[in-house]
Design an enzyme around this catalytic site. Structure first.
Site, mmCIF file in Angstrom:
data_model
loop_
_atom_site.group_PDB
_atom_site.id
_atom_site.type_symbol
_atom_site.label_atom_id
_atom_site.label_comp_id
_atom_site.label_asym_id
_atom_site.label_seq_id
_atom_site.Cartn_x
_atom_site.Cartn_y
_atom_site.Cartn_z
ATOM 1 N N GLY A 238 -62.672 -8.793 -84.339
ATOM 2 C CA GLY A 238 -62.710 -7.548 -84.360
ATOM 3 C C GLY A 238 -61.771 -6.773 -85.761
ATOM 4 N N CYS A 352 -91.126 -2.678 -98.514
ATOM 5 C CA CYS A 352 -91.792 -1.668 -98.272
ATOM 6 C C CYS A 352 -91.235 -0.855 -97.176
ATOM 7 C CB CYS A 352 -93.244 -1.998 -98.107
ATOM 8 S SG CYS A 352 -93.882 -2.910 -99.283
HETATM 9 C C1 PLP Z 1 -68.176 -11.767 -82.754
HETATM 10 C C2 PLP Z 1 -67.204 -12.062 -81.932
HETATM 11 C C3 PLP Z 1 -65.999 -12.270 -82.575
HETATM 12 C C4 PLP Z 1 -65.935 -11.991 -84.069
HETATM 13 O O1 PLP Z 1 -65.961 -10.887 -84.293
HETATM 14 P P1 PLP Z 1 -65.430 -10.117 -85.721
HETATM 15 O O2 PLP Z 1 -65.697 -8.876 -85.799
HETATM 16 O O3 PLP Z 1 -66.287 -10.903 -86.692
HETATM 17 O O4 PLP Z 1 -64.369 -10.545 -86.024
HETATM 18 C C5 PLP Z 1 -65.059 -12.756 -81.631
HETATM 19 N N1 PLP Z 1 -65.234 -12.721 -80.294
HETATM 20 C C6 PLP Z 1 -66.415 -12.854 -79.864
HETATM 21 C C7 PLP Z 1 -66.459 -12.857 -78.427
HETATM 22 C C8 PLP Z 1 -67.603 -12.180 -80.440
HETATM 23 O O5 PLP Z 1 -68.586 -11.858 -80.038
#
Ligand code: PLP
Length: 402
Positions: A238, A352
Protein backbone atom coordinates in the site's frame (compact mmCIF):
# COMPACT_ATOMS: atom_id res chain seq x y z
CA UNK A 1 3.05 26.51 -21.24
CA UNK A 2 4.16 23.40 -19.34
CA UNK A 3 2.14 20.25 -18.98
CA UNK A 4 0.72 19.73 -15.51
CA UNK A 5 1.44 16.02 -15.71
CA UNK A 6 4.63 16.04 -17.72
CA UNK A 7 6.71 12.93 -17.29
CA UNK A 8 10.43 12.50 -17.44
CA UNK A 9 11.19 9.69 -19.84
CA UNK A 10 14.69 8.24 -19.45
CA UNK A 11 16.92 8.36 -22.55
CA UNK A 12 16.87 4.61 -23.18
CA UNK A 13 13.05 4.53 -23.21
CA UNK A 14 12.87 7.70 -25.31
CA UNK A 15 15.30 6.17 -27.83
CA UNK A 16 13.28 2.97 -27.97
CA UNK A 17 10.03 4.90 -28.50
CA UNK A 18 11.73 6.86 -31.30
CA UNK A 19 12.64 3.63 -33.09
CA UNK A 20 9.01 2.52 -32.84
CA UNK A 21 7.97 5.74 -34.56
CA UNK A 22 9.96 4.70 -37.63
CA UNK A 23 8.54 1.19 -37.86
CA UNK A 24 5.19 0.32 -39.51
CA UNK A 25 1.92 1.53 -38.02
CA UNK A 26 1.35 -1.66 -36.06
CA UNK A 27 4.23 -0.70 -33.73
CA UNK A 28 1.69 1.19 -31.61
CA UNK A 29 0.48 0.97 -28.98
CA UNK A 30 3.27 -0.70 -27.04
CA UNK A 31 4.19 -1.29 -23.45
CA UNK A 32 7.88 -0.56 -22.95
CA UNK A 33 9.29 -1.74 -19.65
CA UNK A 34 12.61 -0.51 -18.34
CA UNK A 35 13.86 -3.55 -16.46
CA UNK A 36 17.05 -1.88 -15.27
CA UNK A 37 14.97 0.90 -13.68
CA UNK A 38 12.68 -1.60 -11.96
CA UNK A 39 15.63 -3.54 -10.59
CA UNK A 40 17.48 -0.38 -9.51
CA UNK A 41 14.36 0.92 -7.77
CA UNK A 42 13.82 -2.41 -5.99
CA UNK A 43 17.47 -2.32 -4.87
CA UNK A 44 16.91 1.17 -3.42
CA UNK A 45 13.85 -0.10 -1.57
CA UNK A 46 15.77 -3.11 -0.24
CA UNK A 47 18.63 -0.87 0.88
CA UNK A 48 16.23 1.45 2.75
CA UNK A 49 14.70 -1.39 4.77
CA UNK A 50 16.33 -2.86 7.86
CA UNK A 51 17.93 -6.26 7.38
CA UNK A 52 15.31 -7.97 9.54
CA UNK A 53 12.45 -6.68 7.39
CA UNK A 54 11.75 -9.05 4.52
CA UNK A 55 10.60 -7.59 1.24
CA UNK A 56 7.95 -9.49 -0.71
CA UNK A 57 6.63 -8.28 -4.04
CA UNK A 58 2.85 -8.46 -4.59
CA UNK A 59 2.71 -10.09 -8.02
CA UNK A 60 -0.73 -8.75 -8.85
CA UNK A 61 0.79 -5.31 -9.52
CA UNK A 62 2.69 -6.69 -12.53
CA UNK A 63 3.29 -10.41 -12.94
CA UNK A 64 5.06 -10.27 -16.32
CA UNK A 65 7.93 -12.76 -16.51
CA UNK A 66 10.72 -10.30 -17.32
CA UNK A 67 9.57 -8.12 -14.43
CA UNK A 68 9.62 -11.05 -12.03
CA UNK A 69 13.05 -12.02 -13.34
CA UNK A 70 14.33 -8.47 -12.80
CA UNK A 71 13.19 -8.64 -9.17
CA UNK A 72 14.64 -12.08 -8.49
CA UNK A 73 17.37 -11.95 -5.90
CA UNK A 74 16.41 -8.40 -4.89
CA UNK A 75 13.15 -9.24 -3.14
CA UNK A 76 12.94 -12.01 -0.54
CA UNK A 77 9.86 -13.57 -2.05
CA UNK A 78 6.67 -13.06 -4.03
CA UNK A 79 3.13 -12.71 -2.70
CA UNK A 80 0.59 -14.40 -4.96
CA UNK A 81 -3.17 -14.06 -4.62
CA UNK A 82 -4.64 -16.81 -6.82
CA UNK A 83 -3.94 -20.26 -8.17
CA UNK A 84 -3.18 -18.67 -11.53
CA UNK A 85 -0.55 -16.34 -10.06
CA UNK A 86 0.79 -19.23 -8.05
CA UNK A 87 1.40 -21.48 -11.08
CA UNK A 88 2.70 -18.60 -13.16
CA UNK A 89 5.16 -17.27 -10.59
CA UNK A 90 6.36 -20.73 -9.60
CA UNK A 91 7.04 -21.45 -13.25
CA UNK A 92 8.78 -18.11 -13.83
CA UNK A 93 10.87 -18.24 -10.65
CA UNK A 94 11.26 -21.87 -9.58
CA UNK A 95 13.44 -21.06 -6.56
CA UNK A 96 11.74 -18.00 -5.10
CA UNK A 97 9.81 -18.15 -1.82
CA UNK A 98 6.07 -17.78 -2.25
CA UNK A 99 3.37 -16.48 0.05
CA UNK A 100 -0.26 -17.20 -0.77
CA UNK A 101 -2.79 -14.52 0.18
CA UNK A 102 -6.07 -13.16 -1.09
CA UNK A 103 -9.76 -13.76 -0.37
CA UNK A 104 -11.81 -16.75 -1.51
CA UNK A 105 -9.14 -19.40 -1.87
CA UNK A 106 -10.66 -22.60 -3.26
CA UNK A 107 -9.84 -26.08 -2.10
CA UNK A 108 -8.09 -26.73 -5.43
CA UNK A 109 -5.97 -23.61 -4.98
CA UNK A 110 -4.99 -24.54 -1.43
CA UNK A 111 -4.04 -27.99 -2.63
CA UNK A 112 -1.95 -26.59 -5.45
CA UNK A 113 -0.24 -24.22 -3.01
CA UNK A 114 0.54 -27.02 -0.59
CA UNK A 115 1.94 -29.15 -3.41
CA UNK A 116 4.04 -26.33 -4.81
CA UNK A 117 5.56 -25.74 -1.40
CA UNK A 118 4.17 -22.29 -0.66
CA UNK A 119 6.01 -20.98 2.35
CA UNK A 120 3.23 -19.02 4.02
CA UNK A 121 -0.55 -19.09 3.82
CA UNK A 122 -2.30 -15.84 4.67
CA UNK A 123 -5.58 -17.14 6.02
CA UNK A 124 -8.64 -14.95 5.55
CA UNK A 125 -11.36 -16.69 7.58
CA UNK A 126 -12.13 -19.56 9.95
CA UNK A 127 -13.68 -21.51 7.06
CA UNK A 128 -10.48 -21.08 5.06
CA UNK A 129 -8.42 -22.26 8.02
CA UNK A 130 -10.59 -25.40 8.25
CA UNK A 131 -10.20 -25.97 4.50
CA UNK A 132 -6.46 -25.55 4.79
CA UNK A 133 -6.21 -27.97 7.73
CA UNK A 134 -8.24 -30.58 5.83
CA UNK A 135 -6.08 -30.11 2.71
CA UNK A 136 -2.85 -30.35 4.68
CA UNK A 137 -4.09 -33.50 6.40
CA UNK A 138 -5.00 -35.13 3.10
CA UNK A 139 -1.58 -34.33 1.64
CA UNK A 140 0.32 -35.16 4.81
CA UNK A 141 1.97 -31.74 5.02
CA UNK A 142 1.93 -28.90 7.50
CA UNK A 143 0.87 -25.43 6.41
CA UNK A 144 2.68 -22.39 7.83
CA UNK A 145 0.04 -19.82 8.64
CA UNK A 146 -0.30 -16.08 9.10
CA UNK A 147 -3.78 -15.02 10.11
CA UNK A 148 -4.96 -11.97 8.19
CA UNK A 149 -6.55 -9.53 10.56
CA UNK A 150 -8.58 -6.36 10.17
CA UNK A 151 -7.81 -4.73 13.51
CA UNK A 152 -8.89 -1.30 14.70
CA UNK A 153 -6.29 1.19 13.47
CA UNK A 154 -6.75 4.93 13.74
CA UNK A 155 -4.85 7.88 12.39
CA UNK A 156 -4.92 11.51 13.40
CA UNK A 157 -7.51 11.05 16.12
CA UNK A 158 -10.81 9.29 15.77
CA UNK A 159 -11.70 10.68 12.35
CA UNK A 160 -9.59 8.51 10.09
CA UNK A 161 -10.33 4.85 10.72
CA UNK A 162 -8.14 2.59 8.60
CA UNK A 163 -8.86 -0.79 10.03
CA UNK A 164 -11.70 -2.22 12.06
CA UNK A 165 -14.20 -1.25 9.38
CA UNK A 166 -16.42 -3.66 7.41
CA UNK A 167 -14.35 -5.34 4.69
CA UNK A 168 -14.32 -8.66 2.88
CA UNK A 169 -10.61 -8.97 3.64
CA UNK A 170 -9.11 -10.61 6.67
CA UNK A 171 -10.83 -11.28 9.96
CA UNK A 172 -12.42 -9.42 12.78
CA UNK A 173 -10.57 -9.80 16.05
CA UNK A 174 -13.41 -12.18 17.02
CA UNK A 175 -12.74 -14.31 13.93
CA UNK A 176 -9.13 -14.51 14.98
CA UNK A 177 -10.13 -15.75 18.41
CA UNK A 178 -12.13 -18.55 16.76
CA UNK A 179 -8.99 -19.58 14.85
CA UNK A 180 -7.07 -20.24 18.06
CA UNK A 181 -9.18 -23.28 18.85
CA UNK A 182 -8.83 -24.62 15.31
CA UNK A 183 -5.05 -24.22 15.47
CA UNK A 184 -4.94 -26.13 18.75
CA UNK A 185 -6.97 -28.98 17.24
CA UNK A 186 -4.69 -29.40 14.21
CA UNK A 187 -1.08 -29.10 15.38
CA UNK A 188 0.17 -31.50 12.72
CA UNK A 189 -1.56 -29.68 9.88
CA UNK A 190 -1.22 -26.03 10.85
CA UNK A 191 1.54 -23.98 12.40
CA UNK A 192 0.77 -20.40 13.35
CA UNK A 193 3.68 -18.14 12.49
CA UNK A 194 2.06 -14.80 13.06
CA UNK A 195 -0.29 -12.16 11.78
CA UNK A 196 -0.78 -10.38 8.48
CA UNK A 197 -2.51 -7.05 7.89
CA UNK A 198 -2.90 -5.10 4.65
CA UNK A 199 -5.48 -2.43 5.35
CA UNK A 200 -5.28 0.17 2.62
CA UNK A 201 -3.30 1.36 -0.37
CA UNK A 202 -1.87 4.70 -1.42
CA UNK A 203 -0.46 5.74 1.95
CA UNK A 204 2.58 7.86 2.76
CA UNK A 205 5.53 6.67 4.85
CA UNK A 206 4.54 8.33 8.14
CA UNK A 207 1.03 6.88 7.91
CA UNK A 208 2.30 3.40 7.09
CA UNK A 209 4.79 3.51 9.98
CA UNK A 210 1.92 4.40 12.30
CA UNK A 211 -0.25 1.61 10.85
CA UNK A 212 2.57 -0.93 11.22
CA UNK A 213 3.09 0.15 14.83
CA UNK A 214 -0.58 -0.16 15.70
CA UNK A 215 -0.91 -3.53 13.96
CA UNK A 216 2.16 -4.79 15.80
CA UNK A 217 0.92 -3.58 19.18
CA UNK A 218 -2.46 -5.10 18.51
CA UNK A 219 -1.03 -8.45 17.36
CA UNK A 220 1.37 -8.55 20.27
CA UNK A 221 -1.41 -8.03 22.77
CA UNK A 222 -3.65 -10.55 21.01
CA UNK A 223 -0.92 -13.20 20.97
CA UNK A 224 -0.17 -12.50 24.63
CA UNK A 225 -3.82 -13.03 25.58
CA UNK A 226 -3.79 -16.45 23.92
CA UNK A 227 -0.30 -17.50 24.93
CA UNK A 228 0.79 -17.49 21.28
CA UNK A 229 4.21 -16.06 20.56
CA UNK A 230 4.11 -14.28 17.22
CA UNK A 231 7.31 -14.85 15.28
CA UNK A 232 6.27 -12.95 12.17
CA UNK A 233 4.30 -9.87 11.32
CA UNK A 234 3.49 -9.04 7.73
CA UNK A 235 2.39 -5.40 7.69
CA UNK A 236 1.28 -5.40 4.05
CA UNK A 237 1.81 -3.15 1.06
CA UNK A 238 0.00 0.00 0.00
CA UNK A 239 2.96 2.37 -0.31
CA UNK A 240 1.66 5.41 -2.16
CA UNK A 241 2.42 6.28 -5.77
CA UNK A 242 1.57 9.88 -6.67
CA UNK A 243 0.47 10.01 -10.31
CA UNK A 244 -0.04 13.76 -10.05
CA UNK A 245 3.59 14.27 -9.09
CA UNK A 246 5.89 11.64 -10.64
CA UNK A 247 8.90 13.15 -8.87
CA UNK A 248 7.55 12.62 -5.37
CA UNK A 249 8.34 9.00 -4.62
CA UNK A 250 7.32 7.14 -1.44
CA UNK A 251 9.85 7.93 1.29
CA UNK A 252 11.43 4.49 1.69
CA UNK A 253 14.26 5.71 3.96
CA UNK A 254 11.71 7.22 6.40
CA UNK A 255 9.60 4.06 6.26
CA UNK A 256 12.70 1.91 6.80
CA UNK A 257 13.71 4.03 9.81
CA UNK A 258 10.22 3.64 11.29
CA UNK A 259 10.30 -0.13 10.82
CA UNK A 260 13.80 -0.27 12.30
CA UNK A 261 12.47 1.38 15.44
CA UNK A 262 9.57 -1.09 15.53
CA UNK A 263 11.98 -4.00 15.06
CA UNK A 264 14.08 -2.70 17.97
CA UNK A 265 11.00 -2.79 20.19
CA UNK A 266 10.20 -6.36 19.08
CA UNK A 267 13.61 -8.01 18.74
CA UNK A 268 12.32 -11.54 18.16
CA UNK A 269 9.82 -10.73 15.43
CA UNK A 270 10.54 -11.01 11.71
CA UNK A 271 8.74 -8.22 9.88
CA UNK A 272 7.60 -8.43 6.29
CA UNK A 273 6.26 -5.89 3.83
CA UNK A 274 4.61 -6.73 0.52
CA UNK A 275 4.42 -3.70 -1.78
CA UNK A 276 3.28 -4.01 -5.38
CA UNK A 277 2.50 -0.71 -7.09
CA UNK A 278 5.39 1.23 -5.58
CA UNK A 279 7.91 -1.36 -6.81
CA UNK A 280 7.08 -1.50 -10.53
CA UNK A 281 4.91 1.54 -11.38
CA UNK A 282 7.84 3.75 -12.37
CA UNK A 283 9.45 1.26 -14.76
CA UNK A 284 6.58 0.89 -17.23
CA UNK A 285 5.60 3.08 -20.20
CA UNK A 286 2.62 2.91 -22.50
CA UNK A 287 3.76 4.28 -25.83
CA UNK A 288 1.33 5.22 -28.57
CA UNK A 289 0.65 7.80 -31.25
CA UNK A 290 -1.90 10.46 -31.95
CA UNK A 291 -4.41 9.32 -34.58
CA UNK A 292 -6.43 12.50 -34.76
CA UNK A 293 -6.75 15.91 -33.18
CA UNK A 294 -9.94 17.94 -33.15
CA UNK A 295 -11.89 20.64 -31.42
CA UNK A 296 -15.32 20.13 -30.00
CA UNK A 297 -17.35 23.04 -28.66
CA UNK A 298 -14.26 24.94 -27.66
CA UNK A 299 -12.23 22.05 -26.26
CA UNK A 300 -9.38 20.16 -27.88
CA UNK A 301 -9.24 16.37 -28.02
CA UNK A 302 -6.46 14.08 -29.18
CA UNK A 303 -7.56 10.57 -30.12
CA UNK A 304 -4.76 8.09 -29.45
CA UNK A 305 -4.31 4.57 -30.71
CA UNK A 306 -5.23 2.21 -27.88
CA UNK A 307 -6.76 3.58 -24.70
CA UNK A 308 -8.04 2.60 -21.29
CA UNK A 309 -8.69 -1.00 -22.38
CA UNK A 310 -4.87 -1.25 -22.29
CA UNK A 311 -4.24 1.22 -19.48
CA UNK A 312 -7.29 1.43 -17.28
CA UNK A 313 -5.57 2.93 -14.26
CA UNK A 314 -6.22 6.65 -14.91
CA UNK A 315 -9.91 6.00 -15.54
CA UNK A 316 -10.43 3.94 -12.40
CA UNK A 317 -8.24 5.98 -10.09
CA UNK A 318 -9.36 9.28 -11.55
CA UNK A 319 -5.97 10.77 -12.34
CA UNK A 320 -4.27 12.12 -15.45
CA UNK A 321 -1.64 9.65 -16.55
CA UNK A 322 1.64 11.57 -16.77
CA UNK A 323 3.12 11.66 -20.25
CA UNK A 324 5.66 13.20 -22.58
CA UNK A 325 5.13 14.05 -26.24
CA UNK A 326 7.78 12.94 -28.74
CA UNK A 327 7.27 15.10 -31.83
CA UNK A 328 7.35 13.17 -35.12
CA UNK A 329 8.01 15.37 -38.14
CA UNK A 330 6.92 13.10 -40.98
CA UNK A 331 3.34 13.38 -42.25
CA UNK A 332 2.39 11.17 -45.18
CA UNK A 333 -0.95 12.56 -46.26
CA UNK A 334 -1.53 15.28 -48.86
CA UNK A 335 -3.91 17.23 -46.56
CA UNK A 336 -3.13 19.45 -43.62
CA UNK A 337 -1.99 17.73 -40.45
CA UNK A 338 -4.54 17.95 -37.61
CA UNK A 339 -2.87 19.89 -34.81
CA UNK A 340 -3.42 22.14 -31.80
CA UNK A 341 -1.06 24.68 -30.24
CA UNK A 342 -0.83 26.37 -26.85
CA UNK A 343 -4.02 24.99 -25.40
CA UNK A 344 -5.49 22.41 -23.10
CA UNK A 345 -5.99 18.98 -24.65
CA UNK A 346 -7.86 15.90 -23.47
CA UNK A 347 -6.13 12.68 -24.48
CA UNK A 348 -8.58 9.90 -25.21
CA UNK A 349 -8.37 6.39 -26.64
CA UNK A 350 -10.31 4.55 -29.34
CA UNK A 351 -13.19 3.32 -27.21
CA UNK A 352 -16.78 4.45 -27.74
CA UNK A 353 -17.24 5.63 -24.19
CA UNK A 354 -16.67 9.02 -22.57
CA UNK A 355 -14.74 7.21 -19.84
CA UNK A 356 -11.88 6.38 -22.19
CA UNK A 357 -9.75 9.31 -20.98
CA UNK A 358 -6.03 8.97 -20.27
CA UNK A 359 -5.42 12.62 -19.35
CA UNK A 360 -7.94 15.44 -19.15
CA UNK A 361 -7.53 19.05 -20.18
CA UNK A 362 -3.75 19.11 -20.00
CA UNK A 363 -1.96 22.28 -21.14
CA UNK A 364 0.31 21.52 -24.11
CA UNK A 365 2.57 23.57 -26.34
CA UNK A 366 1.72 21.55 -29.43
CA UNK A 367 0.21 18.23 -30.40
CA UNK A 368 -0.26 16.87 -33.91
CA UNK A 369 -1.64 13.71 -35.46
CA UNK A 370 1.31 11.38 -35.86
CA UNK A 371 3.18 12.56 -32.76
CA UNK A 372 4.16 9.88 -30.27
CA UNK A 373 2.92 10.04 -26.68
CA UNK A 374 4.77 8.19 -23.94
CA UNK A 375 2.70 7.61 -20.80
CA UNK A 376 4.85 7.05 -17.75
CA UNK A 377 4.12 5.29 -14.45
CA UNK A 378 2.44 2.46 -16.33
CA UNK A 379 4.35 -0.43 -14.76
CA UNK A 380 1.77 -1.47 -12.16
CA UNK A 381 -1.93 -2.33 -12.35
CA UNK A 382 -1.78 -1.29 -15.98
CA UNK A 383 -2.21 -3.93 -18.69
CA UNK A 384 -3.20 -6.75 -16.34
CA UNK A 385 -6.00 -4.79 -14.65
CA UNK A 386 -7.53 -3.53 -17.92
CA UNK A 387 -10.54 -4.74 -19.90
CA UNK A 388 -8.63 -5.85 -22.99
CA UNK A 389 -11.45 -7.23 -25.11
CA UNK A 390 -13.83 -4.31 -25.01
CA UNK A 391 -14.23 -3.22 -28.68
CA UNK A 392 -11.80 -5.91 -29.87
CA UNK A 393 -8.89 -3.66 -30.77
CA UNK A 394 -5.54 -5.43 -31.11
CA UNK A 395 -3.43 -5.93 -28.03
CA UNK A 396 -0.33 -3.75 -27.60
CA UNK A 397 3.16 -5.05 -28.25
CA UNK A 398 5.38 -5.69 -25.23
CA UNK A 399 9.01 -4.64 -25.20
CA UNK A 400 11.55 -4.94 -22.41
CA UNK A 401 14.51 -2.62 -22.31
CA UNK A 402 17.22 -4.46 -20.36
C1 PLP B 1 -2.76 -5.64 -3.40
C2 PLP B 1 -2.13 -6.11 -2.17
C3 PLP B 1 -0.82 -5.74 -1.87
C4 PLP B 1 -0.05 -4.74 -2.69
O1 PLP B 1 -0.64 -3.49 -2.61
P1 PLP B 1 0.08 -2.22 -3.31
O2 PLP B 1 -0.87 -1.10 -3.08
O3 PLP B 1 0.22 -2.57 -4.75
O4 PLP B 1 1.38 -2.03 -2.64
C5 PLP B 1 -0.24 -6.29 -0.76
N1 PLP B 1 -0.91 -7.17 0.03
C6 PLP B 1 -2.19 -7.53 -0.23
C7 PLP B 1 -2.86 -8.48 0.67
C8 PLP B 1 -2.84 -7.01 -1.33
O5 PLP B 1 -4.10 -7.36 -1.57
Amino acid sequence: MTASVSATVPPQVRAFAATLAHTPESAFPAYVTDLAEIRAHALRIRAALPRRVELLYAAKANPERPVLAALEGVVDGIEVASGGELSHVRDALPCTRLTFGGPGKTQAELELAAKLGVERFHVESTHELRLLAATAQRLGVRAEVLLRVNPPVRLGGAALAMGGRPAPFGMDPSGLDACVELLRQAPDELRLRGVHAHLASGLDAATLVSVAGQVTDWAHAWGGRHGLPLAELNVGGGMGVDYADPGSVFDWPAYGAGLAELARRHPRVVFRVEPGRSVTAYGGYYVTRVLDVKRSHGEAFAVLQGGTHHLRTPATKGHDQPFAVLPVESWNHPWARPAVRECRVTLVGQLCTPKDVLARSVPLVALRAGDVVVFAMAGAYAWNISHHDFLMHPAPAFHYVP
